[in-house]
Design an enzyme around this catalytic site. Sequence first.
Site, PDB file in Angstrom:
ATOM      1  N   ASP A 108       2.188   5.637 -10.128  1.00  0.00           N
ATOM      2  CA  ASP A 108       1.896   7.017  -9.751  1.00  0.00           C
ATOM      3  C   ASP A 108       2.751   7.339  -8.533  1.00  0.00           C
ATOM      4  O   ASP A 108       3.164   6.430  -7.795  1.00  0.00           O
ATOM      5  CB  ASP A 108       0.423   7.179  -9.380  1.00  0.00           C
ATOM      6  CG  ASP A 108      -0.500   6.461 -10.347  1.00  0.00           C
ATOM      7  OD1 ASP A 108      -0.954   7.091 -11.300  1.00  0.00           O
ATOM      8  OD2 ASP A 108      -0.773   5.255 -10.133  1.00  0.00           O
ATOM      9  N   HIS A 113      -1.501   5.440  -6.140  1.00  0.00           N
ATOM     10  CA  HIS A 113      -2.365   6.219  -7.018  1.00  0.00           C
ATOM     11  C   HIS A 113      -3.127   7.313  -6.303  1.00  0.00           C
ATOM     12  O   HIS A 113      -3.145   8.471  -6.736  1.00  0.00           O
ATOM     13  CB  HIS A 113      -3.357   5.302  -7.742  1.00  0.00           C
ATOM     14  CG  HIS A 113      -4.307   6.031  -8.624  1.00  0.00           C
ATOM     15  ND1 HIS A 113      -5.543   6.498  -8.177  1.00  0.00           N
ATOM     16  CD2 HIS A 113      -4.222   6.408  -9.930  1.00  0.00           C
ATOM     17  CE1 HIS A 113      -6.155   7.106  -9.159  1.00  0.00           C
ATOM     18  NE2 HIS A 113      -5.384   7.069 -10.240  1.00  0.00           N
ATOM     19  N   GLU A 146       3.550   0.850 -15.254  1.00  0.00           N
ATOM     20  CA  GLU A 146       2.962   2.169 -14.997  1.00  0.00           C
ATOM     21  C   GLU A 146       2.695   2.314 -13.509  1.00  0.00           C
ATOM     22  O   GLU A 146       2.233   1.376 -12.851  1.00  0.00           O
ATOM     23  CB  GLU A 146       1.655   2.315 -15.782  1.00  0.00           C
ATOM     24  CG  GLU A 146       1.061   3.723 -15.789  1.00  0.00           C
ATOM     25  CD  GLU A 146       0.165   4.019 -14.585  1.00  0.00           C
ATOM     26  OE1 GLU A 146      -0.168   5.201 -14.357  1.00  0.00           O
ATOM     27  OE2 GLU A 146      -0.209   3.063 -13.853  1.00  0.00           O
ATOM     28  N   HIS A 159      -0.507  -1.617 -16.064  1.00  0.00           N
ATOM     29  CA  HIS A 159      -1.083  -0.463 -15.382  1.00  0.00           C
ATOM     30  C   HIS A 159      -1.149  -0.717 -13.881  1.00  0.00           C
ATOM     31  O   HIS A 159      -1.799  -1.660 -13.429  1.00  0.00           O
ATOM     32  CB  HIS A 159      -2.480  -0.201 -15.943  1.00  0.00           C
ATOM     33  CG  HIS A 159      -3.158   0.994 -15.382  1.00  0.00           C
ATOM     34  ND1 HIS A 159      -4.272   0.910 -14.568  1.00  0.00           N
ATOM     35  CD2 HIS A 159      -2.893   2.327 -15.515  1.00  0.00           C
ATOM     36  CE1 HIS A 159      -4.668   2.117 -14.230  1.00  0.00           C
ATOM     37  NE2 HIS A 159      -3.849   2.991 -14.794  1.00  0.00           N
TER      38      HIS A 159
END
Length: 267
Positions: free
Chosen positions: A51, A64, A49, A22
């Site tokens: 963003d 993020h 993972e 993450h």
Amino acid sequence: MTTAIRLRHAYLDHPAPLAFAHRGGAADGLENTAAAFRRAVGLGYRYLETDVHTTSDGRLVAFHDPTLDRVTDSRGAIAQLPWRAVRGARVGGREPLPLFEDLLEEFPEARWNVDLKAESALEPLLDLLRRTHAWDRVCVGSFSEARVARAQRLAGDRMASSLGTRGVAGLRMRSYGRGAVPLDRLLGAAVRRSAVCVQVPERYTGIPVVDALFLRAAHAVGMQVHVWTVNDADRMNTLLDLGVDGIMTDHIETLRTVLTERGSWVL
């Protein structure tokens, strides 16, 4: 044991349970940096993972927050700053923000779970996937069901996606036996075609999301269930015993240890 379900997209072509780093493994404070992703890949992580946001001049940044304020030594909204300003910010005072295109290039074997944080990032992301032929390496998700549906309409069935909040709520309803509504109406036809997984927290506002009923409902329609963000070894083991198909964690060493002890760490 994880239930065997039909592979719906090449993105998931790896033995479950899947281990997701993450934000690259955010526990050390260097989230969403090339250094974090290098560390995760060095530990054997294949699924990462991140963003994405876009700068004022359209560059697709792996980050993020909508602003630089929380984790960097700079301030300001990414969408209102040009790349030349954003590239000078340092996460934890030392690591630069990466462009997502550079991450795709540096880690050619990695698969990416990408959260579309802003509408402005949608078309630049799809353009990047077209140019780099990276459809099999990326799964697109967002809290906005409409954003995922729009991405699906533009990309077609070559794009893998996860369900948005409306789809998750619909699946939760079906798990309670309220599934008379056809899935295309319940989830939206475009999302239903592209969705290959459900990515959810274990609980939401104190209400359980992931349980045996929910897993059964997801698997019945051919979707894997990935749970975020799980940082405790006991919770990891409980969820794996339940049969989840993937776990996202900030504590990447902990998840690797848990999966290794279970004989499920696959490079």
